[in-house]
Design an enzyme around this catalytic site. Structure first.
Site, PDB file in Angstrom:
ATOM      1  N   ASP A 446      36.108  68.650  24.505  1.00  0.00           N
ATOM      2  CA  ASP A 446      35.827  67.231  24.759  1.00  0.00           C
ATOM      3  C   ASP A 446      35.214  67.019  26.146  1.00  0.00           C
ATOM      4  OD1 ASP A 446      35.834  64.496  24.248  1.00  0.00           O
ATOM      5  OD2 ASP A 446      37.885  64.506  23.477  1.00  0.00           O
ATOM      6  N   ASP A 515      34.101  58.687  17.407  1.00  0.00           N
ATOM      7  CA  ASP A 515      35.537  58.435  17.285  1.00  0.00           C
ATOM      8  C   ASP A 515      35.832  57.392  16.215  1.00  0.00           C
ATOM      9  OD1 ASP A 515      36.450  60.246  19.069  1.00  0.00           O
ATOM     10  OD2 ASP A 515      36.767  58.849  20.721  1.00  0.00           O
TER      11      ASP A 515
HETATM   12  C1  GLA Z   1      38.393  61.643  22.881  1.00  0.00           C
HETATM   13  C2  GLA Z   1      37.957  62.202  21.546  1.00  0.00           C
HETATM   14  C3  GLA Z   1      39.007  61.907  20.506  1.00  0.00           C
HETATM   15  C4  GLA Z   1      40.321  62.489  20.921  1.00  0.00           C
HETATM   16  C5  GLA Z   1      40.705  61.980  22.286  1.00  0.00           C
HETATM   17  C6  GLA Z   1      41.923  62.675  22.818  1.00  0.00           C
HETATM   18  O1  GLA Z   1      38.394  60.268  22.886  1.00  0.00           O
HETATM   19  O2  GLA Z   1      36.699  61.688  21.193  1.00  0.00           O
HETATM   20  O3  GLA Z   1      38.606  62.409  19.251  1.00  0.00           O
HETATM   21  O4  GLA Z   1      40.218  63.885  20.928  1.00  0.00           O
HETATM   22  O5  GLA Z   1      39.664  62.157  23.229  1.00  0.00           O
HETATM   23  O6  GLA Z   1      42.289  62.197  24.050  1.00  0.00           O
END
Ligand code: GLA
Length: 718
Positions: A446, A515
């Site tokens: 990430d 997301d």
């Molecule tokens: C980001 C990612 C999510 C999740 C969160 C975890 O927002 O895009 O999919 O993994 O971090 O903190």
């Protein structure tokens, strides 16, 4: 007669004339034969125009003011305030790769640079352009900008590119190409949720199935620039210019004797068959890469929206067991497993398992997951650090930030300066140890914030711009991990889809597109992400009944139909699901496994419909013998029925057996009785000639908004 180099592959030609002083591109488009290519120079020059330079205008492979070009030049820079007007000259050419690549050498005696420009025509007819500039004299040369620029014909007058935000990535925007420069810069240290992604110029009204289109993608994960430029005088004999490259900060690249800068590869795609033709070319090129994932894309469950930070071995073991029973093949433990990580305010940087939550480490969960026959993946965010972490407390100077002090945090976090060798080694060792110790199959990697004021701290507060070095250090990190762990797969995530580019994908195996798991939004996001990437590289999950990011409740069958057309997963707490829900998921999982050879190797096709709330999209097998389509209703429309809708991309010479796939449930339809053809398709299937489907179409049922109908087409004779 001047010499031409003719690269041609899979229906596309690129013709370069080895003209003096700099070679020029005569044609990028439809495939020609060598005779056609040799005939181009005779018609390449226009006249000398009034109030203009006293020679026909030219547009070369390295345009500068020296040739009379008044638009954005191929490169700019200076040596301590002088040497600002480059004057390149051709210095040798070689053709390689069975005639698919040409390397053009240029020397610029003004800025003392040796410029090497490679044009490689890849599988699918995608042109990859890579520039390298090497300083040939002592003394610093400040490189201000470098971009790969290609001319497009004057008939390309409409522009499509993308913007977006968190949870709505790759939103298309279209406009006429006016005169002037249309420049899209990302200064975020990543492409961003609003990445231009694939800047496309086309003939008026180009659509999915028709029109000529020319497009550019910058394969780079840091700061970047896309541009389309149209000057009144055109570009040589062409109408406008399309290009891109890395966006350099002032003073970021300073070349001394023998230092070289290699810009990111910029990919240029052409199609005479609209956006589907263009997507198909990119997909073929991407699928031909040696690094492209070859194993079936495992159906996965991700714990984020299922449990967030509430990690608990019992609960997650039950989740794993339920997932395995459904047919899930991989479990990804998302954020929340490492030291101090109870929410998003602390812990980033401390990549050790939190013993308070995982007293016996992750092994008990991983053993359960492996014992169930599933692969195991882990979430990490290696480039980031919370100030509330042991790492930041021990090494505050490793944060990529000005000596003058930290700027605003974003999601309570900062960026680690990976160009600092100690920081790089620290992160590498921690991640390497985790992968080794736990035999990890997969990392979700990430990157949750923009790089702002991204400077590496130097002595005496002499802070130097960092985004370029950060990006190359990230690439080195990923490359080193993959070399040590050849079977490790990595997902590129950046608060959803803020780092989706072919630079990161050269060293990762899929992207987390967004997301947002709301299928209404996802239909748009996946549709346009697939303009560049094939479905097997696009992560798509089924969430809970009510989306956590939009608050909208949608039908489970629609969620399932949406996630099917990608690398599918589940992101919901399965331990609370009813028996009926689990049965539905099991049937869908079976369908995903059955159809993934088709979904992950076929051609993506999308119908042109004048109603923006109805979509027909599908995937057709390379031989045309099988296809899966989704007829999607996003919102209600004023018309009561669709009429006959052309089903795109099929083989007109075959018959197809059309069947409704109801494995994951049927859509809700707004009609008293279904059409007779649909009744047949709901049963044994209906045989329809391919020509009827593609040229006359099928009258689609009226669905309620937020529903999709899946149609599976097979050749009964195959
Ligand atoms: C980001 C990612 C999510 C999740 C969160 C975890 O927002 O895009 O999919 O993994 O971090 O903190």
């Amino acid at each position: 007669m001047s010499e031409v180099v003719h690269l041609h592959r899979d229906g596309v030609s690129v013709v370069v004339e080895l003209s003096d002083p700099v070679p020029r591109l005569l044609h990028w488009g439809e495939e020609l034969d060598d005779g056609d290519a040799a005939a181009l120079p005779a018609t390449a020059d226009g006249g000398v125009l009034n109030s203009s330079i006293d020679q026909p205008r030219r547009f070369t492979v390295w345009p500068t003011e020296a040739e009379g070009w008044a638009g954005v030049p191929a490169h700019e820079g200076h040596a301590g305030g002088v040497a600002t007007t480059p004057r390149p000259h051709g210095a040798g050419v070689w053709v390689a790769d069975s005639g698919h690549a040409v390397t053009l050498n240029l020397r610029d005696a003004v800025s003392d640079l040796h410029i090497v420009l490679t044009y490689r025509l890849e599988v699918g007819g995608i042109l990859a352009v890579t520039p390298t500039l090497r300083r040939t004299a002592a003394g610093l040369y400040d490189l201000a900008s470098v971009q790969a620029l290609l001319p497009v014909p004057s008939r390309a007058t409409e522009l499509l590119d993308f913007t977006g935000k968190w949870c709505r990535e790759r939103a298309p925007q279209r406009r006429p190409l006016g005169f002037g420069s249309y420049v899209r810069d990302s200064r975020r240290g990543r492409p961003g949720h609003d990445s231009p992604y694939l800047m496309t110029l086309g003939t008026p009204g180009f659509g999915f199935r028709s029109g000529e289109v020319w497009a550019v993608h910058v394969a780079w994960s840091g700061n970047q620039r896309y541009l389309a430029e149209r000057l009144p005088e055109g570009a040589g004999g062409h109408g406008a210019v399309l290009g891109g490259g890395e966006l350099l900060r002032a003073g970021e690249i300073r070349l001394d004797a023998d230092d070289a800068y290699t810009g990111p590869t910029t990919y240029f795609g052409y199609s005479a068959e609209g956006l589907d033709g263009l997507a198909d070319r990119f997909h073929r090129m991407i699928r031909s890469r040696p690094v492209h994932p070859r194993k079936p894309r495992p159906l996965l469950v991700n714990t984020w929206e299922a449990v967030y930070y509430h990690h608990d071995l019992q609960r997650l073991s039950r989740l794993a067991e339920t997932a395995a029973a459904i047919g899930v093949e991989q479990l990804v433990l998302d954020d929340g497993w490492f030291s101090g990580r109870r929410d998003d305010t602390a812990g980033l940087g401390d990549w050790t398992v939190d013993e308070a939550i995982w007293p016996d480490g992750l092994a008990p969960l991983i053993d359960t997951v492996h014992g169930l026959g599933m692969r195991f993946g882990l979430w990490v965010e290696p480039e980031m650090v919370n100030t509330d972490s042991d790492l930041a407390r021990q090494h505050p100077d490793w944060i990529l930030a000005p000596s003058a002090g930290l700027g605003p945090a974003a999601r309570h976090q900062y960026v680690l300066d990976l160009s600092n060798e100690q920081a790089w080694q620290h992160v590498f060792k921690r991640i390497d140890r985790l992968v080794t110790q736990y035999g990890l199959d997969f990392l979700k990697w990430d990157h949750n914030r923009d790089l702002l004021e991204a400077v590496s701290r130097g002595p005496d507060r002499r802070d130097r711009p960092g985004p370029h070095a950060q990006t190359t250090a990230l690439y080195r990190l990923l490359d080193a991990l993959r070399e040590r762990h050849p079977d490790l797969e990595i997902e590129s995530c950046a608060a959803g889809g803020a780092r989706v580019d072919l630079g990161i994908l050269a060293r990762t195996d899929r992207v987390w597109a967004s997301d947002c798991n709301d299928p209404i939004e996802r239909q748009h996001i996946q549709r346009w992400t697939a303009q560049l990437l094939p479905p097997e590289l696009i992560g798509a999950h089924v969430g809970g009944p009510t989306s956590h990011t939009t608050g909208r409740t949608t039908a489970r069958s629609f969620q399932l139909a949406t996630a099917l057309f990608a690398h599918a997963g589940i992101e919901a707490d399965l331990t609370t699901a009813t028996e009926a829900e689990l049965e539905q998921l099991t049937a869908w999982a079976r369908m995903y496994r059955e159809l993934r050879p088709l979904l992950h190797a076929g051609r993506v096709v999308r119908a042109d419909l004048d109603d923006e709330h109805s979509l027909l999209h599908g995937v057709v097998s390379p031989d045309g013998a099988e296809a899966i389509f989704a007829w999607v209703q996003l919102a209600t429309t004023p018309s009561t029925s669709s009429g006959r809708v052309l089903v795109p991309g099929l083989d007109e010479g075959r018959d197809y057996l059309v069947r409704v796939r109801s494995d994951a449930g049927l859509p809700s339809m707004r009609q008293i009785t279904p059409a007779p053809w649909l009744d047949a398709a709901l049963g044994e299937g209906l045989r329809v000639p391919g020509r009827v489907l593609t040229r006359v179409g099928l009258p689609m049922p009226t669905l309620d908004p937020g529903h999709a109908l899946l149609l599976h087409l097979t050749d009964p004779a195959a």
